[in-house]
Motif scaffolding. Structure first.
Motif, PDB file in Angstrom:
ATOM      1  N   ARG A  77       0.814  -1.221   0.000  1.00  0.00           N
ATOM      2  CA  ARG A  77       0.000   0.000   0.000  1.00  0.00           C
ATOM      3  C   ARG A  77       0.847   1.271   0.000  1.00  0.00           C
ATOM      4  NH1 ARG A  77      -2.852  -2.821   4.265  1.00  0.00           N
ATOM      5  NH2 ARG A  77      -1.911  -1.346   5.722  1.00  0.00           N
ATOM      6  N   GLU A  78       2.052   1.190   0.569  1.00  0.00           N
ATOM      7  CA  GLU A  78       2.831   2.421   0.733  1.00  0.00           C
ATOM      8  C   GLU A  78       4.330   2.125   0.717  1.00  0.00           C
ATOM      9  OE1 GLU A  78       3.408   6.085   3.970  1.00  0.00           O
ATOM     10  OE2 GLU A  78       1.908   4.498   4.303  1.00  0.00           O
ATOM     11  N   GLN A 124      -1.796   1.437  -7.413  1.00  0.00           N
ATOM     12  CA  GLN A 124      -2.421   1.816  -6.148  1.00  0.00           C
ATOM     13  C   GLN A 124      -1.421   2.065  -5.027  1.00  0.00           C
ATOM     14  OE1 GLN A 124      -2.603  -1.176  -7.580  1.00  0.00           O
ATOM     15  NE2 GLN A 124      -2.397  -2.840  -6.096  1.00  0.00           N
ATOM     16  N   THR A 125      -0.157   1.765  -5.222  1.00  0.00           N
ATOM     17  CA  THR A 125       0.851   1.955  -4.175  1.00  0.00           C
ATOM     18  C   THR A 125       1.202   3.431  -4.029  1.00  0.00           C
ATOM     19  OG1 THR A 125       1.807  -0.222  -4.645  1.00  0.00           O
ATOM     20  CG2 THR A 125       3.157   1.314  -3.376  1.00  0.00           C
ATOM     21  N   ARG A 126       1.092   3.944  -2.816  1.00  0.00           N
ATOM     22  CA  ARG A 126       1.430   5.347  -2.583  1.00  0.00           C
ATOM     23  C   ARG A 126       2.936   5.482  -2.436  1.00  0.00           C
ATOM     24  NH1 ARG A 126       2.359   9.408   1.021  1.00  0.00           N
ATOM     25  NH2 ARG A 126       2.612   8.020   2.801  1.00  0.00           N
ATOM     26  N   HIS A 140       6.211  10.319 -10.545  1.00  0.00           N
ATOM     27  CA  HIS A 140       5.622   9.085 -10.044  1.00  0.00           C
ATOM     28  C   HIS A 140       4.534   8.562 -10.992  1.00  0.00           C
ATOM     29  CE1 HIS A 140       6.913  10.081  -5.640  1.00  0.00           C
ATOM     30  NE2 HIS A 140       7.918   9.765  -6.421  1.00  0.00           N
ATOM     31  N   GLU A 141       3.756   9.452 -11.569  1.00  0.00           N
ATOM     32  CA  GLU A 141       2.731   9.042 -12.523  1.00  0.00           C
ATOM     33  C   GLU A 141       3.375   8.455 -13.773  1.00  0.00           C
ATOM     34  OE1 GLU A 141      -1.257   8.457 -13.586  1.00  0.00           O
ATOM     35  OE2 GLU A 141      -0.322   9.030 -11.686  1.00  0.00           O
TER      36      GLU A 141
END
Length: 226
Positions: free
Chosen positions: A88-89, A109-111, A144-145
């Protein structure tokens, strides 16, 4: 508490270990392989593998949820990392100064924390003019995108299949049949081929390799069977 077996230059994290505490393997300079039990580790805490400068191969737990700040900071020899969908992170600077890191396969979905892959080969290969020597503090969202969408589109379908968390022979072979065997050599925006991803992917099953796929392709083209 014993949480691992260590021999030669390899660390194996045993089943039942859910957390790798902060600074556990700090500056283990001769370790070059880390393998975690598939369904074990859920969290890797702050700087757990900081400055493991010879580390070249990491297989993360399939249940991993969190990578803390600076966990793999200054792992200068690390060239690839594949993050499982469960994560998740990833904390700030987790791969900061991994100067050779070029493959960073991460779920959408990983922050991602701040400066997570600063000063890596991947960032230096990015198309952003304002990225200077791998530093991108002023446009983290854009970078990041870009990383998460690097292999999007039909053109890079084989890249995606080979870098998947659970690469499937049927999917990869279907793409090769559609696009031809030369598709294994097509380079993406950062110069990586599908074969580069397939060879680096720690989640690839033993029976899935280019030689086996090409044998199947040739036999089928000749009207034979496996």
């Amino acid at each position: 508490m014993t949480i691992l077996e260590s021999f030669l230059f390899m660390i194996i994290v045993l089943p039942g270990v859910e957390v790798i505490p902060e600074w556990t393997f700090w500056s283990c300079r001769y370790v070059n392989v880390v393998i975690m039990a598939d369904d074990s580790v859920q969290r890797i805490e702050h700087c757990a593998f900081y400055r493991c400068r010879s580390l070249v191969f990491v297989k993360l737990s399939t249940n991993l949820e969190y990578i803390g700040n600076g966990v793999f900071n200054a792992c200068y020899s690390l060239t690839s990392i594949f993050i499982p969908p469960s994560c998740r992170e990833i904390g700030n600077g987790a791969f900061y100064d991994c100067t050779k890191l070029i493959i960073f396969s991460v779920p959408h979905q990983t922050r991602l924390g701040e400066t997570v892959i600063t000063n890596t080969a991947l960032v230096r290969a990015s198309p952003f003019e304002s990225v200077l020597d791998g530093y991108y503090a002023n446009q983290q969202g854009r970078v990041h995108e870009w990383i998460k969408n690097l292999n999007q589109g039909e053109e890079y379908a084989l890249h995606r299949a080979c870098s998947a968390f659970n690469p499937l022979k049927e999917i990869i072979y279907g793409i090769v049949k559609r696009k031809g065997p030369s598709s294994f050599k097509k380079r993406n925006e950062i110069g990586m081929t599908p074969l580069d991803y397939l060879e680096a992917n720690p989640f690839v099953r033993h029976e899935l390799d280019q030689r086996a796929l090409m044998k199947q392709y040739v036999l089928e083209m000749m009207g034979g069977t496996m």
